[in-house]
Every structure is written in structure tokens, then in C-alpha cells.
Design an enzyme around this catalytic site. Structure first.
Site, PDB file in Angstrom:
ATOM      1  N   HIS A   1      -5.905  59.130  -2.669  1.00 32.69           N
ATOM      2  CA  HIS A   1      -5.745  60.587  -2.633  1.00 32.69           C
ATOM      3  C   HIS A   1      -6.462  61.171  -1.425  1.00 32.69           C
ATOM      4  O   HIS A   1      -7.256  60.503  -0.753  1.00 32.69           O
ATOM      5  CB  HIS A   1      -6.286  61.221  -3.923  1.00 32.69           C
TER       6      HIS A   1
ATOM      7  N   CYS B   1     -11.797  55.391  -6.916  1.00 40.05           N
ATOM      8  CA  CYS B   1     -10.541  55.659  -6.226  1.00 40.05           C
ATOM      9  C   CYS B   1     -10.770  55.692  -4.715  1.00 40.05           C
ATOM     10  O   CYS B   1     -11.903  55.742  -4.241  1.00 40.05           O
ATOM     11  CB  CYS B   1      -9.940  56.976  -6.711  1.00 40.05           C
TER      12      CYS B   1
END
Length: 534
Positions: A436, A455
């Protein structure tokens, strides 16, 4: 001498010539072959399997190899024996341990006198060594694996069938190429390994701590060792040079080692300079080993992230090995608390202006304390509680209790301060790892970038979205429009995209540059323990 008594005693192979091996196996081959009893090979296979239960996989491959040939001798032709020895001689070039395959050579070197039992034992040992070598080349000496979120099974590598085919056509010379990974990086790492072995043989120059707080050219007396070391490592040309060249060489060294390239021999730079070259050889061997763990990748586009280098490459492999289309910094999981796992994912959709669904661990360990102290915390951070399909920013004791019990969750609405930025790249997996964007842009300027909860934050999500969606007709303008503030938009990929989250502390570039990186997650140390185990 019995058929197996020679297994417990071995002579150093350096004292044995290949010619002796050919003579001992093959000269008596005709007479031995006529008398050889298939039961002898069966007995040897059973005996070896019992002696080495930790190598059951190798024993199974060996048993299948002989079963398919009716338990008859395999090494009848002298040319095949010579080719097998040449094959095993290449172990060091792949970062493998030549000693793992030396037992066959030592055993065969002790043969003589047309002893059928001894010849049978030597035949089995040579087959065992070649088969183990082929499997090690393909799957790794430590037989490691990289987890994959894609359930499609990889086509099984059948070393036994490969060797049968090669012996039938006297084509052992081509076996190595059929076993090794077909990545351009693999061959470049081999070249680097040979080069660094030669460098290590010349010895290491220690750089004293007295040079650490100074710029590279500040004091000629302190910089003499630094100059010699940089020449040894190939960052500085040998011969007279000024201080400016020395500083430039030190910056090149720092860039190759994932350090801030300030031209100052600080503590981290000094530590990297003094790593013995034999340790760099080991890093290169481990890099080759990890490539052997990977399954074959499809000849199409792929995203690769190397965790120790905090970097992402988007590669188009339609025409074989290719240079990256994109190359950008990333931020990965914190080493001490939330390291990003190594695995192969499959990207299936892109979300523009995504919600951030706060993971339960972050909610429990970090967010709940803020919400309990400050009822307005969610509103100020553009967050909301989701309960029974409804969303609210008002928190009372009842809602707080439901958050603590897991009956409610928290999410952050799309917007400029959203933790995921404007784009989320979804690759479904049980670990809830995805790629992301991020509003925290300054962190990309750091040399060490392990700051996330697991992440992966990408520096240029717009460029990555363009790469991912180009085959669906998207251009830069379409990506920019989708990223503009607004409602969430989900775009499913027509062709799912492999994402390889990898770990290597040594990388060899096409121009010969070799990069060495810190073992940020300690995975090299863990591999070393497995590598050195009996």
C-alpha cells in the site's frame, strides 16, 4: 571386504586421480556386470536408509532410481563416470559443499581386484552422490521452502528420471543446467561467488577504529588502511589518488552495503568494511541457496520485494530475464516485533481510496488505550467503529467493551491521512500482508526502513498501479483519476500477478556490482545453523 565395510573409511579425494576411478569402476565392469546380483543393491539401499534416517528423501530417490533399472549397475561406461565426476566438481561454483559428495569418490578410489561386492557399493555411492547433487541444485542443500498463497502445485522435479535419461543418452554434461533455477540473478551470483573466493584467498586488510569519526581523506595516516581495503574490495582503483577519489570510493562502498552514502567512515561503515571476505563468500552461497528454494515463476510480469534491501522491482519476464520496469524503495515490518514474512503471493485486485481496517493486534495493543482516554480520538483521526454493519464515531462504555471483546472493529476512512495512502494492492493470504501507499513520506529517506506492522509500504503507488493495470488499458491519467480523493474503487485483475517477497543479503547486478546487506531479520544466522548442522 564386505559390500558395505568400506563406507566407514574414506581416503582424501585430493590424493586420487579421476583416471584411477575410471580404471577401478570400469575396467572390471564387464566381468562384474555379468556376476552382479540385484539383491546386493537392494541390501545396500536398505542399509544406507537405516544408517541415515535424516536423509529419507535422498534414500527414496536412490531406491526409485535403481528400481526403475531392475537393480542393475548404472555406471558401466567410463565416459559416464568421468562426466559424473566433472559434474560433482562443480559443487563449489554453486555455493554447495563439495564434501557432501566426496564419499562416492573416496569409496570408488579404494576398489580393485574385480571385487563384485565392492564394485556394487561404489556404483550405489556414485549414484547417490549424483542424485543428491541434482536435488540440492534444484531444491537447495537445506531443502528450504518459500510459502505460497497460490495452491497450484509445482511440477515435481524427478532427479531419478533425469539421471536415467542422461545415462541412456550419455548426456550427463547437460544435467546441471536442467536442475538449477532459471533466474538471471543465479548466474550473476555464481560469477560474484567465484570472484569473492579469489579475493578472500588474498586476505583482508583491517581498517582501524581511529578512522571512524573522520571523513575518508581527513588524515593520510589513518586513511592508508582504508585505501587498501577499498582497493581490495574493488571500490577504488589501485595506484595514487587524491582524497576526493577516496571519498567517492567510500560512498560507492556505502551504497553497495545499504548504508547512508555520506563518505564518512562512521561506526556502521567501519563494521561493514571489516567483515571478512570469507563471510561475504558465505552470504553469496546463502543467496544461491535461497534462489533454489523458489518455484519456477511464469514467463510474465512479476513484482519482487527483497526485505533486507527495502526495495521493490516490477519486472516484465515475457521475453525471459529482463531489467526491472520499476525500481523503488519500500518500508517493511519491524525486525524486533512485526517482521514481514517471506512468501509468494498472488495480487488479485487494486483498491483506490481504500479503507484501512485496523488489524486486531494493532487495535488491542495500541489503539484501544488512545480511544479509552480520548473519546474524540476516532473523529480526529478520521476513524470509525463498525458494529453489526453500522459505523459510528461515538464511543461509549458499551462500544468500548465490544471493541475489547472483538465484537466490533475499527476502520479509517479514505482520505489524505489514511494509513494506506491512496492505493492498496491486495494479495489474499492468511497473514493479512499486502502492499500500500502511505502519507509518511519522510521515512523513505532513511537507509534502514523497517517501520511497519508487517505490510509493505511502497514509495510510488501510482507507478506500481500503472504497471499492475497496464494490460487492462490503464494509463497514468486513469490511475491519477482513480487516486483522486473520493469513494473507494476496487479493480479486479484479469490476470493475477505473482508477488515474490524474498530475503537475500547478497545481490549481484548485471554490471558486476555486488551489494551486501545487513541480516535485518536474522534469517542468514538461522540458515547458517541449519547449513552447519551434521
Amino acid at each position: 571386504m564386505t559390500g558395505t565395510s568400506w563406507l566407514s573409511r574414506a581416503l582424501p579425494w585430493r590424493a586420487v586421480r579421476h583416471g584411477a576411478l575410471l580404471l577401478l569402476i570400469c575396467v572390471g565392469g564387464g566381468a562384474v556386470a555379468q556376476e552382479q546380483d540385484p539383491g546386493q543393491i537392494r541390501a545396500l539401499l536398505a542399509d544406507q536408509a537405516a544408517q541415515a534416517p535424516a536423509r529419507r528423501e535422498d534414500a527414496a530417490v536412490l531406491a526409485r532410481f535403481y528400481a526403475e533399472r531392475g537393480y542393475r549397475l548404472a555406471w558401466r561406461a567410463s565416459a559416464d563416470v568421468q562426466a559424473a565426476l566433472a559434474l560433482l566438481d562443480g559443487a563449489a561454483d554453486h555455493g554447495l559443499e563439495p564434501a557432501d559428495y566426496a564419499a562416492a569418490r573416496d569409496a570408488v578410489a579404494r576398489l580393485g581386484g574385480g571385487d563384485a561386492s565392492a564394485a556394487t557399493g561404489a556404483d550405489v555411492m556414485l549414484s547417490r552422490a549424483v542424485l543428491r547433487y541434482l536435488v540440492d541444485l534444484h531444491a537447495g542443500r537445506t531443502r528450504g521452502t518459500v510459502l505460497s498463497s497460490d495452491a497450484r502445485p509445482e511440477q515435481r522435479f524427478d532427479a531419478a528420471a533425469l539421471l536415467q535419461e542422461a545415462l541412456a543418452g550419455h548426456g550427463l554434461a547437460g544435467l546441471e543446467a536442467r536442475a538449477v533455477p532459471h533466474f538471471g540473478l543465479y548466474g550473476r551470483l555464481q560469477d560474484a561467488l567465484r570472484r569473492y573466493r579469489a579475493m578472500a584467498a588474498q586476505g583482508d586488510t583491517a581498517v582501524p577504529a581511529s578512522v571512524a569519526p573522520r571523513t575518508a581523506g581527513a588524515d593520510a595516516r589513518d586513511s592508508a588502511a582504508l585505501r587498501r581495503r577499498l582497493v581490495e574490495l574493488g571500490d577504488l582503483a589501485d595506484g595514487p589518488g587524491d582524497d576526493g577519489q577516496l571519498v567517492a570510493a567510500l560512498r560507492r562502498f556505502q551504497q553497495r552495503h545499504g548504508l547512508g552514502a555520506d563518505g564518512i567512515a562512521g561506526r556502521a561503515t567501519l563494521a561493514a568494511l571489516n567483515v571478512p571476505l570469507r563471510e561475504r563468500v558465505r552470504q553469496l552461497a546463502f543467496a544461491l541457496e535461497r534462489l533454489r528454494w523458489l518455484p519456477a515463476l511464469p514467463e510474465r510480469r512479476v513484482v519482487v520485494i527483497n526485505l533486507p534491501s527495502y526495495r521493490l522491482w516490477a519486472v516484465d519476464r515475457h521475453a525471459g530475464e529482463a531489467r526491472p520496469v520499476l525500481d523503488m524503495p519500500v518500508i517493511v515490518g519491524k525486525a524486533l516485533r512485526t517482521p514481514t514474512p517471506v512468501f509468494i503471493g498472488t495480487m488479485r485486485q487494486v483498491e483506490f481510496n481504500p479503507y484501512w481496517n485496523v488489524p486486531p493486534s494493532i487495535l488491542r495493543n495500541e489503539l484501544l488505550a488512545h480511544v479509552a482516554r480520548d473519546p474524540d480520538y476516532l473523529r480526529r483521526n478520521n476513524m470509525e467503529v463498525v458494529l453489526a454493519g453500522a459505523a459510528t464515531q461515538d464511543v461509549d462504555a458499551a462500544i468500548l467493551g465490544r471493541l475489547r471483546s472483538g465484537a466490533a472493529r475499527v476502520r479509517q476512512r479514505p482520505g489524505p491521512d489514511n494509513a494506506l495512502g491512496a492505493v492498496k494492492f491486495v494479495l489474499p493470504n492468511s497473514m493479512n500482508i499486502y502492499l500500500h501507499g502511505t502519507p509518511a513520506r519522510a521515512l523513505f529517506e532513511r537507509a534502514r526502513r523497517d517501520f511497519s506492522h508487517g505490510c509493505i509500504r511502497v514509495q510510488d503507488p501510482a507507478a506500481l498501479a500503472g504497471f499492475v493495470l497496464v494490460e487492462q488499458g490503464w494509463d497514468a491519467a486513469a490511475v491519477a483519476q482513480a487516486m483522486a480523493p473520493g469513494t473507494t474503487r476496487v479493480v479486479r485483475l484479469q490476470a493475477p500477478l505473482p508477488v515474490v517477497i524474498f530475503y537475500t543479503t547478497a545481490i549481484a547486478e548485471a554490471d558486476g556490482t555486488v551489494t551486501f546487506l545487513a541480516d535485518v531479520y536474522g534469517l542468514d544466522a538461522a540458515l547458517a545453523r541449519r547449513w552447519d548442522a551434521p
